[in-house]
Design a protein around this motif. Structure first.
Motif, PDB file in Angstrom:
ATOM      1  N   TYR A  35       0.867  -1.172   0.000  1.00  0.00           N
ATOM      2  CA  TYR A  35       0.000   0.000   0.000  1.00  0.00           C
ATOM      3  C   TYR A  35       0.902   1.220   0.000  1.00  0.00           C
ATOM      4  O   TYR A  35       1.865   1.287   0.767  1.00  0.00           O
ATOM      5  CB  TYR A  35      -0.897   0.039   1.248  1.00  0.00           C
ATOM      6  CG  TYR A  35      -2.173  -0.737   1.098  1.00  0.00           C
ATOM      7  CD1 TYR A  35      -3.285  -0.159   0.498  1.00  0.00           C
ATOM      8  CD2 TYR A  35      -2.270  -2.039   1.550  1.00  0.00           C
ATOM      9  CE1 TYR A  35      -4.460  -0.860   0.360  1.00  0.00           C
ATOM     10  CE2 TYR A  35      -3.445  -2.755   1.413  1.00  0.00           C
ATOM     11  CZ  TYR A  35      -4.531  -2.156   0.817  1.00  0.00           C
ATOM     12  OH  TYR A  35      -5.697  -2.863   0.679  1.00  0.00           O
ATOM     13  N   ALA A  36       0.609   2.177  -0.861  1.00  0.00           N
ATOM     14  CA  ALA A  36       1.379   3.418  -0.931  1.00  0.00           C
ATOM     15  C   ALA A  36       0.543   4.562  -0.375  1.00  0.00           C
ATOM     16  O   ALA A  36      -0.660   4.643  -0.626  1.00  0.00           O
ATOM     17  CB  ALA A  36       1.768   3.712  -2.373  1.00  0.00           C
ATOM     18  N   PHE A  37       1.197   5.429   0.379  1.00  0.00           N
ATOM     19  CA  PHE A  37       0.552   6.597   0.961  1.00  0.00           C
ATOM     20  C   PHE A  37       1.310   7.843   0.523  1.00  0.00           C
ATOM     21  O   PHE A  37       2.547   7.839   0.510  1.00  0.00           O
ATOM     22  CB  PHE A  37       0.556   6.511   2.495  1.00  0.00           C
ATOM     23  CG  PHE A  37      -0.209   5.343   3.039  1.00  0.00           C
ATOM     24  CD1 PHE A  37      -1.568   5.445   3.288  1.00  0.00           C
ATOM     25  CD2 PHE A  37       0.419   4.138   3.288  1.00  0.00           C
ATOM     26  CE1 PHE A  37      -2.279   4.371   3.782  1.00  0.00           C
ATOM     27  CE2 PHE A  37      -0.283   3.053   3.781  1.00  0.00           C
ATOM     28  CZ  PHE A  37      -1.642   3.161   4.025  1.00  0.00           C
ATOM     29  N   PRO A  38       0.615   8.917   0.145  1.00  0.00           N
ATOM     30  CA  PRO A  38       1.296  10.148  -0.285  1.00  0.00           C
ATOM     31  C   PRO A  38       2.017  10.853   0.863  1.00  0.00           C
ATOM     32  O   PRO A  38       2.945  11.615   0.652  1.00  0.00           O
ATOM     33  CB  PRO A  38       0.174  11.012  -0.851  1.00  0.00           C
ATOM     34  CG  PRO A  38      -1.078  10.472  -0.237  1.00  0.00           C
ATOM     35  CD  PRO A  38      -0.832   9.027   0.049  1.00  0.00           C
ATOM     36  N   GLU A  39       1.561  10.598   2.080  1.00  0.00           N
ATOM     37  CA  GLU A  39       2.203  11.133   3.280  1.00  0.00           C
ATOM     38  C   GLU A  39       1.981  10.113   4.389  1.00  0.00           C
ATOM     39  O   GLU A  39       1.076   9.277   4.294  1.00  0.00           O
ATOM     40  CB  GLU A  39       1.627  12.490   3.666  1.00  0.00           C
ATOM     41  CG  GLU A  39       0.148  12.472   3.902  1.00  0.00           C
ATOM     42  CD  GLU A  39      -0.414  13.872   4.091  1.00  0.00           C
ATOM     43  OE1 GLU A  39      -1.280  14.029   4.957  1.00  0.00           O
ATOM     44  OE2 GLU A  39       0.021  14.788   3.391  1.00  0.00           O
ATOM     45  N   PRO A  40       2.796  10.155   5.436  1.00  0.00           N
ATOM     46  CA  PRO A  40       2.612   9.136   6.471  1.00  0.00           C
ATOM     47  C   PRO A  40       1.256   9.291   7.161  1.00  0.00           C
ATOM     48  O   PRO A  40       0.862  10.412   7.497  1.00  0.00           O
ATOM     49  CB  PRO A  40       3.766   9.389   7.446  1.00  0.00           C
ATOM     50  CG  PRO A  40       4.250  10.759   7.152  1.00  0.00           C
ATOM     51  CD  PRO A  40       3.891  11.068   5.739  1.00  0.00           C
ATOM     52  N   PRO A  41       0.536   8.196   7.335  1.00  0.00           N
ATOM     53  CA  PRO A  41      -0.750   8.270   8.015  1.00  0.00           C
ATOM     54  C   PRO A  41      -0.577   8.770   9.448  1.00  0.00           C
ATOM     55  O   PRO A  41       0.451   8.521  10.080  1.00  0.00           O
ATOM     56  CB  PRO A  41      -1.256   6.823   8.006  1.00  0.00           C
ATOM     57  CG  PRO A  41      -0.460   6.133   6.972  1.00  0.00           C
ATOM     58  CD  PRO A  41       0.845   6.845   6.883  1.00  0.00           C
ATOM     59  N   GLY A  42      -1.595   9.455   9.958  1.00  0.00           N
ATOM     60  CA  GLY A  42      -1.571   9.946  11.331  1.00  0.00           C
ATOM     61  C   GLY A  42      -1.489   8.805  12.330  1.00  0.00           C
ATOM     62  O   GLY A  42      -1.862   7.667  12.032  1.00  0.00           O
TER      63      GLY A  42
END
Length: 140
Positions: A35-42
């Motif tokens: 899974y790729a995220f554009p920014e680190p999840p909170g």
């Protein structure tokens, strides 16, 4: 049900350009798609839900880090091996586990019972890798 995913920060430097992304790999077997995220999840996002079942982690963090490194390397090479200049890939384990939701159901077809799995993020039917990961947990 929830599947634990370990979160990594990945930096790829190639031909003077730096790319940065946050990738998560399943910590149960290290076999599912990233899974790729554009920014680190909170920190409060994707926390475990005590009411939902959680698959146990089965792969050490260092082995997952190596798997992420290999997958990113393959992705970069497949984009064009001859375009590589000064390639550097850095993968840092952020020490966070995300618990991603999946829904599993059983149905009978032709005298056989089958497991079907829907992904909570992709909102679609998951394939054999996810079914094979979840089916033994359902049998317990």
């Amino acid at each position: 049900m929830q599947v634990p995913y370990r979160l990594f920060e990945v930096r790829v430097s190639n031909a003077g350009r730096l790319g940065r992304q946050w990738l998560a790999i399943d910590a149960v077997a290290g076999a599912l798609d990233l899974y790729a995220f554009p920014e680190p999840p909170g920190a409060d996002q994707w926390a475990p839900d005590p009411a939902a079942g959680v698959l146990p982690e089965g792969v050490p963090g260092e082995r997952l880090r190596a798997e992420v490194m290999e997958r990113v390397r393959r992705q970069v090479y497949s984009a064009g091996f001859f375009r590589l200049r000064g390639l550097r890939i850095e993968v840092d384990d952020l020490g966070r586990v995300l618990y991603l939701p999946y829904w599993a159901g059983l149905h009978r077809k032709g005298g056989r019972t089958r497991v079907e799995v829907l992904g909570g993020l992709r909102r679609g039917r998951e394939g054999a890798k996810v079914r094979d990961l979840i089916a033994p947990w359902l049998a317990v």
